[in-house]
Design a protein around this motif. Structure first.
Motif, short mmCIF file in Angstrom:
data_model
loop_
_atom_site.label_atom_id
_atom_site.label_comp_id
_atom_site.label_asym_id
_atom_site.label_seq_id
_atom_site.Cartn_x
_atom_site.Cartn_y
_atom_site.Cartn_z
N GLN A 420 0.82 -1.22 0.00
CA GLN A 420 0.00 0.00 0.00
C GLN A 420 0.85 1.28 0.00
O GLN A 420 0.31 2.38 0.09
N GLY A 422 2.76 4.51 -0.97
CA GLY A 422 2.57 5.49 -2.04
C GLY A 422 3.84 6.28 -2.30
O GLY A 422 4.95 5.73 -2.29
N GLU A 424 5.13 8.62 -0.39
CA GLU A 424 5.77 9.18 0.80
C GLU A 424 7.25 8.82 0.81
O GLU A 424 7.67 7.77 0.32
N SER A 430 2.86 6.46 6.43
CA SER A 430 1.77 6.97 5.60
C SER A 430 0.46 7.04 6.38
O SER A 430 0.01 6.03 6.95
N SER A 431 -0.17 8.22 6.40
CA SER A 431 -1.47 8.36 7.07
C SER A 431 -2.56 7.61 6.31
O SER A 431 -3.53 7.12 6.90
N GLN A 432 -2.40 7.49 5.00
CA GLN A 432 -3.38 6.75 4.21
C GLN A 432 -3.34 5.25 4.54
O GLN A 432 -4.36 4.59 4.64
N VAL A 433 -2.11 4.76 4.67
CA VAL A 433 -1.97 3.34 5.06
C VAL A 433 -2.57 3.12 6.45
O VAL A 433 -3.28 2.13 6.70
N ALA A 435 -4.99 4.87 7.86
CA ALA A 435 -6.45 4.92 7.76
C ALA A 435 -7.00 3.63 7.18
O ALA A 435 -8.08 3.15 7.58
N GLY A 436 -6.30 3.06 6.22
CA GLY A 436 -6.76 1.80 5.63
C GLY A 436 -6.81 0.68 6.64
O GLY A 436 -7.77 -0.13 6.68
N ASP A 510 -13.32 6.73 9.58
CA ASP A 510 -12.46 7.88 9.26
C ASP A 510 -11.75 8.31 10.54
O ASP A 510 -12.31 9.01 11.37
#
Length: 667
Positions: A420, A422, A424, A430-433, A435-436, A510
């Protein structure tokens, strides 16, 4: 002599007869005399000698149902009268009722015996025949004739008859007010007589057992002295002793011998017998001495048992009154009064359920104080605790560990972070990772949260049904309608709750928190990890004396741990992600549990109860007169029970009045 009998004896016998007519023997044990013995021991002959009725005789199961004979002495010159019927609440057969002669009575004994046993000569019934006779020759006495003890079933006879007869005999013999008239044939070894052994078990003091020796004309030559030793109470002694009767032979019955002739024949037999004539002064021979002794014994037992019978009946009356009160009053006929009952019942239902859902267990009915299982708030707390436990069990266990399962989760976290990743920069989490991962973990809560919702609605449905059933037990239609209203509201509440809980889960997907407690939790996890590795290093160093070497080893090991845990590399990033996930998970899971519990409580104790109050009250007010009679139709079972309780109370009151009247006359 007659005046003494009328003063000291007859009132007690008449009292018991009256109580038996009331049917009070179904509630308490009344003093009675029961004839018991083996099959073909001469029981029916003993009964015939006492009451003058030639009962069926023979071998095998001749007495096929209990028979109670109630005798009363009439004035000299009075005509013989009789009556026979079955002791049950069902409709009496056409042949039941008064009879005009002994011959007609004997015919009806056979007919009614066949009726209760299904017309099978090998069958048995526990239904009792009640025979009443009155004549100048009858004693004032009541005797029950029981089937003889069955040892083996005969051809065509149900093998269960043995157990049925034994149970019947045991039921009678165990009653402390039953006088046991044990019939023993003279031509049988007294040591093998079953009924005497049974009597000694239930009546060890012998205060209510009398022996009756029958068939003295069948004593074998040379056996007379052994029989005399029994009669003199030397062999197999009984406290109340033995009596001896001579049975009327079948030939004499066929020749049409009268009752008076049979008594005369019996008296001549004992007076002329070469052995028994020497013991005439013992007053143990013949029907008259037996009847006199039985009458004295029965009256004495009646006199002694009356206080206990009075006490038992008073207690039963109190219990019956309480049961009748619990059923509530009979429904009125006026529609306005019925409507008032409907409104009161609905109001009580809503009040109890409201208090139950809010944890306020002091309703005006006192129901919640008595029945802990109706406390809905307590059940909700149990459901909430289960929710918390089930959510806690889902806490992620990410760390490098010797535990295979934990290491597997940690390795999977690393693989997922790689796939996952990106744009970065290296070394950044990673904040996206993050959150996932949180979205996946929150998705795992969905089933647990839904289980809690289902359990809460189930508890509410069960408690509301039981409260309604308790408050409206006598009104099945009203109970059904209120449950229908409640069930409908619970369905809509469940759907609304489902939407609210879904919204909670959506928000949790979220990640967000404005509280710095997250930082504290992260630091706590880091400190815990550092403390763990420090303890491990110190344990490895032990008590080595070279401090320089010790410091060097500690420095090397802690440096290795730091680079692994917090170094700018893939493993360090993996450990940092695990720490952040666990810290945030602790915050989010607690927040979710609290929000779910508050949401559920608000829906049940506020929204649901408000809607239920409105719907139920509107229904009660809008109820039309033409529908109220159908709605408030009392449960037939309740009506029947109320009628039975009132009849029972009336029977007990009449019995107590009769006892008090008899005691007052005596004093």
């Amino acid at each position: 002599m007659e005046s003494t009998f009328n003063r000291d004896v007859r009132p007690f016998l008449e009292l018991i007869d009256k109580l038996q007519q009331f049917g009070i023997q179904a509630e308490v044990s009344l003093p009675q005399i029961a004839v018991m013995g083996d099959q073909s021991s001469g029981k029916s002959s003993v009964l015939q000698s006492i009451c003058g009725i030639p009962f069926p005789r023979g071998s095998g199961l001749v007495t096929r149902c209990p028979t109670q004979v109630i005798m009363s002495r009439a004035a000299p010159g009075t005509k013989w009268t009789g009556d026979i019927r079955i002791n049950w609440d069902a409709k009496q057969p056409n042949c039941s009722g008064p009879v005009d002669s002994i011959e007609e009575l004997c015919e009806k004994i056979t007919i009614l015996t066949d009726f209760v046993t299904g017309s099978k000569s090998t069958s048995f019934s526990e239904d009792c025949l009640i025979i009443r006779i009155s004549s100048p020759d009858s004693p004032d006495l009541t005797i029950v004739d029981l089937p003889g003890i069955v040892r083996t079933s005969t051809q065509g006879q149900d093998f269960t008859v043995i157990a049925q007869v034994n149970q019947l005999i045991e039921r009678y013999i165990a009653q402390s007010n039953t006088i046991i008239l044990a019939v023993v044939p003279c031509n049988q070894d007294i040591a093998t007589v079953d009924i005497l052994e049974r009597a000694s078990i239930v009546d060890p003091t012998g205060s209510r057992t009398i022996g009756v020796l029958t068939k003295p004309d069948l004593i074998g030559p040379g056996s007379e002295e052994e029989v005399v030793s029994v009669l003199r109470n030397i062999k197999k002694p009984l406290k109340l002793g033995y009596f001896m009767l001579k049975n009327t032979s079948q030939k004499q019955l066929n020749d049409g011998i009268t009752t008076q002739q049979a008594w005369q024949d019996e008296a001549q037999f004992f007076a002329n017998h070469e052995i028994f004539k020497h013991y005439q002064s013992m007053n143990v021979f013949g029907r008259d001495h037996l009847v006199s002794s039985l009458t004295r014994l029965l009256v004495e037992r009646i006199r002694l048992s009356l206080p206990e019978i009075q006490k038992d009946l008073t207690q039963i009356l109190s219990q019956t009154t309480s049961e009748l009160t619990q059923l509530g009053p009979e429904l009125p006929k006026d529609c306005r009064e019925l409507k008032s009952i409907v409104v009161r019942s609905i109001s009580s239902y809503c009040e109890v359920l409201r208090h139950s859902s809010r944890g306020e267990y002091r309703d005006s009915c006192g129901m919640l104080a008595r029945e802990h299982s109706l406390r809905l708030h307590f059940l909700l707390q149990q459901a909430f605790q289960s929710l918390q436990n089930n959510i806690s069990a889902l806490r992620p266990a990410y760390s490098s560990s010797s535990n295979a399962a934990i290491q597997s989760c940690f390795d999977r976290l690393g693989e997922d972070m790689k796939t996952q990743r990106g744009r970065e920069l290296p070394g950044f989490v990673s904040s996206q990772v993050f959150a996932g991962f949180i979205m996946d973990l929150v998705e795992g809560w969905r089933g647990v949260v839904d289980d809690c919702r289902v359990e809460v609605i189930r508890c509410a449905r069960d408690v509301s049904s039981r409260i309604s059933a308790s408050l409206m037990s006598g009104y099945p239609e009203l109970h059904s309608l209120i449950l229908k209203i409640t069930s409908s509201l619970l369905e809509s509440t469940s759907d609304h709750l489902d939407s609210q809980l879904e919204a909670l889960l959506q928000r949790e997907q979220d990640p967000f928190t404005s509280q710095e407690v997250l930082l504290q939790l992260v630091n706590n996890i880091r400190c815990s990890s550092f403390d763990s590795v420090l303890r491990s290093v110190l344990d490895e160093v032990g008590d080595k004396g070279d401090m320089l070497a010790v410091r060097e080893m500690v420095k090397i090991r802690l440096g290795e741990w730091y680079m692994t845990r917090h170094g700018v590399n893939s493993t360090g990033n993996q450990q940092e992600m695990a720490t952040l996930i666990q810290a945030y998970w602790d915050i989010a899971s607690r927040r979710l549990v609290d929000n779910v519990c508050m949401c559920v409580e608000n829906e049940l104790s506020q929204h649901l109860m408000s809607e239920l109050d409105s719907r139920c009250m509107l229904f009660g007010v809008a109820l039309e007169d033409e529908n109220i009679q159908e709605l408030m139709c009392e449960d037939p079972a309740v009506s029947k029970k109320r009628e039975a309780l009132r009849a029972r109370m009336d029977m007990i009151r009449r019995s107590l009045d009769a006892i008090q009247t008899a005691c007052a006359k005596r004093s």
